[in-house]
Design an enzyme around this catalytic site. Sequence first.
Site, PDB file in Angstrom:
ATOM      1  N   SER A 123     -30.543  45.668  -6.677  1.00  0.00           N
ATOM      2  CA  SER A 123     -30.064  45.423  -8.043  1.00  0.00           C
ATOM      3  C   SER A 123     -31.189  45.368  -9.067  1.00  0.00           C
ATOM      4  CB  SER A 123     -29.317  44.090  -8.052  1.00  0.00           C
ATOM      5  OG  SER A 123     -29.161  43.622  -9.369  1.00  0.00           O
ATOM      6  N   GLU A 125     -31.291  43.239 -11.202  1.00  0.00           N
ATOM      7  CA  GLU A 125     -31.595  41.811 -11.377  1.00  0.00           C
ATOM      8  C   GLU A 125     -32.915  41.450 -10.700  1.00  0.00           C
ATOM      9  OE1 GLU A 125     -29.866  38.915 -12.977  1.00  0.00           O
ATOM     10  OE2 GLU A 125     -29.464  40.746 -14.084  1.00  0.00           O
ATOM     11  N   TYR A 147     -29.539  34.629  -7.270  1.00  0.00           N
ATOM     12  CA  TYR A 147     -29.005  35.944  -6.881  1.00  0.00           C
ATOM     13  C   TYR A 147     -30.117  36.993  -6.883  1.00  0.00           C
ATOM     14  CZ  TYR A 147     -26.732  40.504  -7.414  1.00  0.00           C
ATOM     15  OH  TYR A 147     -26.372  41.824  -7.276  1.00  0.00           O
ATOM     16  N   LYS A 151     -31.587  39.153  -3.739  1.00  0.00           N
ATOM     17  CA  LYS A 151     -31.606  40.629  -3.699  1.00  0.00           C
ATOM     18  C   LYS A 151     -33.025  41.156  -3.425  1.00  0.00           C
ATOM     19  CE  LYS A 151     -27.382  42.215  -4.224  1.00  0.00           C
ATOM     20  NZ  LYS A 151     -26.728  43.060  -3.218  1.00  0.00           N
ATOM     21  N   HIS A 177     -23.162  48.483 -13.436  1.00  0.00           N
ATOM     22  CA  HIS A 177     -22.156  49.537 -13.547  1.00  0.00           C
ATOM     23  C   HIS A 177     -20.777  48.898 -13.535  1.00  0.00           C
ATOM     24  CE1 HIS A 177     -23.753  49.216  -9.459  1.00  0.00           C
ATOM     25  NE2 HIS A 177     -22.489  49.310  -9.058  1.00  0.00           N
TER      26      HIS A 177
HETATM   27  P1  NDP Z   1     -18.021  42.680  -6.016  1.00  0.00           P
HETATM   28  O1  NDP Z   1     -18.332  41.256  -6.298  1.00  0.00           O
HETATM   29  O2  NDP Z   1     -16.912  43.347  -6.756  1.00  0.00           O
HETATM   30  O3  NDP Z   1     -17.707  42.842  -4.447  1.00  0.00           O
HETATM   31  C1  NDP Z   1     -18.403  42.107  -3.478  1.00  0.00           C
HETATM   32  C2  NDP Z   1     -17.785  42.373  -2.123  1.00  0.00           C
HETATM   33  O4  NDP Z   1     -18.502  41.612  -1.136  1.00  0.00           O
HETATM   34  C3  NDP Z   1     -16.311  41.943  -2.005  1.00  0.00           C
HETATM   35  O5  NDP Z   1     -15.620  42.906  -1.235  1.00  0.00           O
HETATM   36  C4  NDP Z   1     -16.416  40.636  -1.206  1.00  0.00           C
HETATM   37  O6  NDP Z   1     -15.251  40.332  -0.465  1.00  0.00           O
HETATM   38  C5  NDP Z   1     -17.562  40.973  -0.278  1.00  0.00           C
HETATM   39  N1  NDP Z   1     -18.166  39.791   0.338  1.00  0.00           N
HETATM   40  C6  NDP Z   1     -18.652  38.681  -0.249  1.00  0.00           C
HETATM   41  N2  NDP Z   1     -19.146  37.832   0.658  1.00  0.00           N
HETATM   42  C7  NDP Z   1     -18.969  38.404   1.873  1.00  0.00           C
HETATM   43  C8  NDP Z   1     -19.272  38.021   3.207  1.00  0.00           C
HETATM   44  N3  NDP Z   1     -19.861  36.851   3.489  1.00  0.00           N
HETATM   45  N4  NDP Z   1     -18.965  38.868   4.211  1.00  0.00           N
HETATM   46  C9  NDP Z   1     -18.356  40.043   3.953  1.00  0.00           C
HETATM   47  N5  NDP Z   1     -18.025  40.460   2.714  1.00  0.00           N
HETATM   48  C10 NDP Z   1     -18.334  39.654   1.687  1.00  0.00           C
HETATM   49  O7  NDP Z   1     -19.388  43.498  -6.199  1.00  0.00           O
HETATM   50  P2  NDP Z   1     -19.605  45.006  -6.712  1.00  0.00           P
HETATM   51  O8  NDP Z   1     -18.646  45.890  -6.054  1.00  0.00           O
HETATM   52  O9  NDP Z   1     -19.735  45.007  -8.197  1.00  0.00           O
HETATM   53  O10 NDP Z   1     -21.074  45.277  -6.175  1.00  0.00           O
HETATM   54  C11 NDP Z   1     -21.301  45.813  -4.867  1.00  0.00           C
HETATM   55  C12 NDP Z   1     -22.704  45.479  -4.417  1.00  0.00           C
HETATM   56  O11 NDP Z   1     -23.649  46.038  -5.311  1.00  0.00           O
HETATM   57  C13 NDP Z   1     -23.037  43.986  -4.372  1.00  0.00           C
HETATM   58  O12 NDP Z   1     -23.937  43.787  -3.307  1.00  0.00           O
HETATM   59  C14 NDP Z   1     -23.730  43.723  -5.691  1.00  0.00           C
HETATM   60  O13 NDP Z   1     -24.572  42.601  -5.590  1.00  0.00           O
HETATM   61  C15 NDP Z   1     -24.497  45.021  -5.857  1.00  0.00           C
HETATM   62  N6  NDP Z   1     -24.792  45.435  -7.201  1.00  0.00           N
HETATM   63  C16 NDP Z   1     -23.781  45.558  -8.108  1.00  0.00           C
HETATM   64  C17 NDP Z   1     -24.031  46.032  -9.377  1.00  0.00           C
HETATM   65  C18 NDP Z   1     -22.951  46.163 -10.384  1.00  0.00           C
HETATM   66  O14 NDP Z   1     -23.286  46.330 -11.575  1.00  0.00           O
HETATM   67  N7  NDP Z   1     -21.680  46.154 -10.000  1.00  0.00           N
HETATM   68  C19 NDP Z   1     -25.408  46.443  -9.763  1.00  0.00           C
HETATM   69  C20 NDP Z   1     -26.387  46.297  -8.699  1.00  0.00           C
HETATM   70  C21 NDP Z   1     -26.074  45.820  -7.477  1.00  0.00           C
HETATM   71  P3  NDP Z   1     -14.037  39.458  -1.072  1.00  0.00           P
HETATM   72  O15 NDP Z   1     -13.166  40.445  -1.797  1.00  0.00           O
HETATM   73  O16 NDP Z   1     -13.420  38.878   0.131  1.00  0.00           O
HETATM   74  O17 NDP Z   1     -14.641  38.447  -2.013  1.00  0.00           O
HETATM   75  P1  GDR Z   2     -25.161  40.499 -14.712  1.00  0.00           P
HETATM   76  O1  GDR Z   2     -23.669  40.728 -15.255  1.00  0.00           O
HETATM   77  O2  GDR Z   2     -25.536  39.075 -14.714  1.00  0.00           O
HETATM   78  O3  GDR Z   2     -26.038  41.448 -15.473  1.00  0.00           O
HETATM   79  O4  GDR Z   2     -25.021  40.949 -13.186  1.00  0.00           O
HETATM   80  P2  GDR Z   2     -22.721  39.855 -16.192  1.00  0.00           P
HETATM   81  O5  GDR Z   2     -21.710  40.803 -16.713  1.00  0.00           O
HETATM   82  O6  GDR Z   2     -22.243  38.630 -15.518  1.00  0.00           O
HETATM   83  O7  GDR Z   2     -23.706  39.395 -17.389  1.00  0.00           O
HETATM   84  C1  GDR Z   2     -24.320  40.327 -18.252  1.00  0.00           C
HETATM   85  C2  GDR Z   2     -24.964  39.595 -19.424  1.00  0.00           C
HETATM   86  O8  GDR Z   2     -23.947  39.059 -20.274  1.00  0.00           O
HETATM   87  C3  GDR Z   2     -24.311  37.733 -20.642  1.00  0.00           C
HETATM   88  N1  GDR Z   2     -23.099  36.976 -21.019  1.00  0.00           N
HETATM   89  C4  GDR Z   2     -22.083  36.670 -20.198  1.00  0.00           C
HETATM   90  N2  GDR Z   2     -21.869  36.981 -18.905  1.00  0.00           N
HETATM   91  C5  GDR Z   2     -20.711  36.561 -18.335  1.00  0.00           C
HETATM   92  N3  GDR Z   2     -20.445  36.879 -17.066  1.00  0.00           N
HETATM   93  N4  GDR Z   2     -19.791  35.807 -19.028  1.00  0.00           N
HETATM   94  C6  GDR Z   2     -19.977  35.463 -20.331  1.00  0.00           C
HETATM   95  O9  GDR Z   2     -19.141  34.790 -20.931  1.00  0.00           O
HETATM   96  C7  GDR Z   2     -21.186  35.918 -20.949  1.00  0.00           C
HETATM   97  N5  GDR Z   2     -21.685  35.805 -22.202  1.00  0.00           N
HETATM   98  C8  GDR Z   2     -22.850  36.446 -22.227  1.00  0.00           C
HETATM   99  C9  GDR Z   2     -25.001  37.203 -19.399  1.00  0.00           C
HETATM  100  O10 GDR Z   2     -25.740  36.034 -19.707  1.00  0.00           O
HETATM  101  C10 GDR Z   2     -25.836  38.401 -19.008  1.00  0.00           C
HETATM  102  O11 GDR Z   2     -27.025  38.428 -19.733  1.00  0.00           O
HETATM  103  C11 GDR Z   2     -24.271  42.118 -12.805  1.00  0.00           C
HETATM  104  C12 GDR Z   2     -23.674  41.833 -11.407  1.00  0.00           C
HETATM  105  O12 GDR Z   2     -22.796  42.886 -11.086  1.00  0.00           O
HETATM  106  C13 GDR Z   2     -24.779  41.769 -10.363  1.00  0.00           C
HETATM  107  O13 GDR Z   2     -24.182  41.680  -9.055  1.00  0.00           O
HETATM  108  C14 GDR Z   2     -25.619  43.046 -10.448  1.00  0.00           C
HETATM  109  O14 GDR Z   2     -26.667  43.014  -9.519  1.00  0.00           O
HETATM  110  C15 GDR Z   2     -26.192  43.188 -11.861  1.00  0.00           C
HETATM  111  O15 GDR Z   2     -25.104  43.244 -12.780  1.00  0.00           O
HETATM  112  C16 GDR Z   2     -27.024  44.440 -12.016  1.00  0.00           C
END
Ligand code: NDP
Ligand code: GDR
Length: 325
Positions: A123, A125, A147, A151, A177
Amino acid sequence: MKRALITGLTGQDGSYLAEFLLDRGYHVIGMVRRTSTLNFERVAPIQDDIEIVQGDLLDETSLRHIMREHRPDEIYNLAAQSFVQTSWQQAVLTGETTALGVTRLLNAIQQCDQDVRFYQASSSEMFGKVVEVPQTENTPFYPRSPYGAAKVYGHWITVNFRESYDLHASSGILFNHESPRRGLEFVTRKITYNVAKIKHGLARELRLGDLDPQRDWGFAGDYVEAMWLMLQQDEPDDYVIATGETHSVQEFCELAFGMVGLDWREWVVQDERYMRPAEVDLLIGDPSKAATVLGWKPRTAFPELVAMMMESDMELVGRQLTRPA
Ligand code: NDP
Ligand code: GDR
């Protein structure tokens, strides 16, 4: 027929990746953890085409069992405790899942089948308090949350197993994304869903934290292709996946409210509860290595992404309104 195991199937990315791999003729094995109520909402339309298996990143035996029983060719490790805010309240659980979970899976691979190709969901992050703009594969990490720290561990243990055991293990450093399937707690979806509620008269305000942080936001549907491309390369490696553009939370609000004819300033209330103990102020990725080596480019521009999410949430809230009681 190639066999792919996806951990985190029920999450945003898991659902897009499963669709992508099914389209390419893969046999998709989706790992889900046991829950008292089913949460297959995102994969409902393709559920019958996927082999669902139970496993948990906290339980190494379950991972070894899946490896032996299902013999995947490729593994995409998407499972994680992925919500940054929660990682301060549940720092140990976040470490167990998002950091050590990767080691458990790599151990299972190393013990059961070293020919498997492995993708780790790293990530942006990890860059946290950035030391370089834009961020590349060579930018040093400076995580700002439990977090982010977890990562970083997941990333380095992937690199270490690649170097120690010659595994085909790659790490995708993906920037934020989003999509209509994004969890409601993440800021983009929180905004589009609540704008739709305000527009339909179901909410009077939107409470947010810091509006200044800037993110490099892309479309999840585009990003899963990059994951797959990494595992098709002869050599494993690490890649930044991003758009190369950055926008603030406020800009996201301006666009989303503007799309339904509202002025964000009349509806957004800042609330301390959503502020973070340490913030990541600016992320912007340089995806040029992915473009050169993988031939990958993002296809969805920022305004298109906001419009896609707004349209979907307007329709969703509209449906909720018209549903008979
Ligand atoms: P989500 O939070 O939508 O999905 C996370 C998934 O992990 C869910 O299916 C959840 O299952 C599963 N999970 C959580 N804990 C466990 C566990 N102990 N054992 C097995 N499965 C588990 O995340 P995203 O789809 O957005 O992201 C996918 C991956 O990419 C994550 O690793 C995230 O950290 C990483 N990432 C995401 C980004 C983003 O912008 N979306 C950017 C960079 C990295 P359940 O439904 O049961 O909770
Ligand atoms: P992020 O995503 O922390 O970048 O992690 P999030 O959408 O939670 O926050 C983005 C930014 O918005 C600011 N923010 C708020 N965020 C949330 N959730 N709720 C609020 O009310 C709010 N107001 C302002 C946050 O402070 C932050 O700066 C996501 C996750 O998908 C991670 O798992 C992944 O690794 C990174 O993106 C890349």
